[in-house]
Design an enzyme around this catalytic site. Structure first.
Site, PDB file in Angstrom:
ATOM      1  N   GLU A   1      35.098 -28.899  93.913  1.00  0.00           N
ATOM      2  CA  GLU A   1      33.708 -28.987  93.479  1.00  0.00           C
ATOM      3  C   GLU A   1      33.644 -30.122  92.461  1.00  0.00           C
ATOM      4  O   GLU A   1      34.309 -30.070  91.428  1.00  0.00           O
ATOM      5  CB  GLU A   1      33.249 -27.673  92.852  1.00  0.00           C
ATOM      6  CG  GLU A   1      33.304 -26.482  93.803  1.00  0.00           C
ATOM      7  CD  GLU A   1      34.650 -25.769  93.858  1.00  0.00           C
ATOM      8  OE1 GLU A   1      35.434 -25.870  92.899  1.00  0.00           O
ATOM      9  OE2 GLU A   1      34.925 -25.120  94.874  1.00  0.00           O
TER      10      GLU A   1
ATOM     11  N   GLN B   1      44.668 -32.230  88.918  1.00  0.00           N
ATOM     12  CA  GLN B   1      46.067 -31.822  88.774  1.00  0.00           C
ATOM     13  C   GLN B   1      46.184 -30.309  88.890  1.00  0.00           C
ATOM     14  O   GLN B   1      45.441 -29.571  88.248  1.00  0.00           O
ATOM     15  CB  GLN B   1      46.633 -32.274  87.440  1.00  0.00           C
ATOM     16  CG  GLN B   1      48.119 -31.953  87.318  1.00  0.00           C
ATOM     17  CD  GLN B   1      48.711 -32.412  86.010  1.00  0.00           C
ATOM     18  OE1 GLN B   1      48.313 -31.930  84.956  1.00  0.00           O
ATOM     19  NE2 GLN B   1      49.649 -33.340  86.083  1.00  0.00           N
TER      20      GLN B   1
END
EC number: 3.5.4.13
Length: 188
Positions: free
Chosen positions: A137, A156
């Site tokens: 998102e 990450q």
């Protein structure tokens, strides 16, 4: 729970195919050009965004309702660059497929390169036993259009290993996003 190192990530990926495709180093250049990095880092893995995006639009005057999601709210884009309009939102999917071990939980955080441009990436945790491509998102919080580069780093993933396995994995609970192969929209 403790955070897992690059050594642990590399071992799990080589032996158990936890991430595919897997890159055992940080990649910062491709074809002689700087890119937004991806691959193994000290205590995480920088994931890439694919070229499949869906951007929210108000053309049809839809209301975003997670219980009755209207696909007219989105415009599909398949390209090497996605331009997210000002103060808008896009969905995307990772290039990597994940197989999360039954005693591991992940948390995903945005990369500073995008964050410093006002682009926020949200990804819910990858639960123990979950597998699939992750849906991303992406929010453009600026008053300007913002570029997202397909095939480059976007966020990450941090891996946390529990001392014991949980009672019920995501797979055992028949999680609705288990083994998702495409950009899956909200499900009930």
């Amino acid at each position: 729970m403790s955070i897992c190192s690059d050594n642990w990530i590399i071992e799990k990926c080589l032996k158990e195919k936890m991430i595919e495709p897997f890159v055992d180093k940080q990649v910062r250049f491709e074809n002689g050009e700087k890119i937004i990095s991806y691959g193994v880092s000290s205590y995480g893995y920088d994931i890439r965004v694919s070229n499949q995006f869906q951007i929210f639009t108000n053309v049809y005057g839809s209301i975003v309702d997670p219980k009755q999601f209207d696909t007219k709210s989105l415009v599909k884009i398949e390209d090497d660059v996605c331009v997210i309009p000002p103060n808008s939102f896009a969905l995307a999917i990772t290039l990597e497929y994940f197989r999360i071990p039954e005693n591991v939980l992940t948390i995903c955080v945005g990369k500073s390169t995008y964050a410093r441009c006002g682009i926020i990436v949200n990804v819910t945790p990858f639960e123990p036993g979950w597998e699939g491509y992750a849906v991303l998102e992406i929010s453009n919080t600026t008053p300007l259009p913002a570029k997202i580069y397909a095939g480059e780093g976007i966020a990450q993933v941090l891996f946390f290993e529990g001392k014991e396995k949980c009672l019920y994995t995501y797979a055992a609970r028949n999680g609705k996003y288990h083994r998702q192969m495409t950009l899956t929209l909200p499900l009930l």
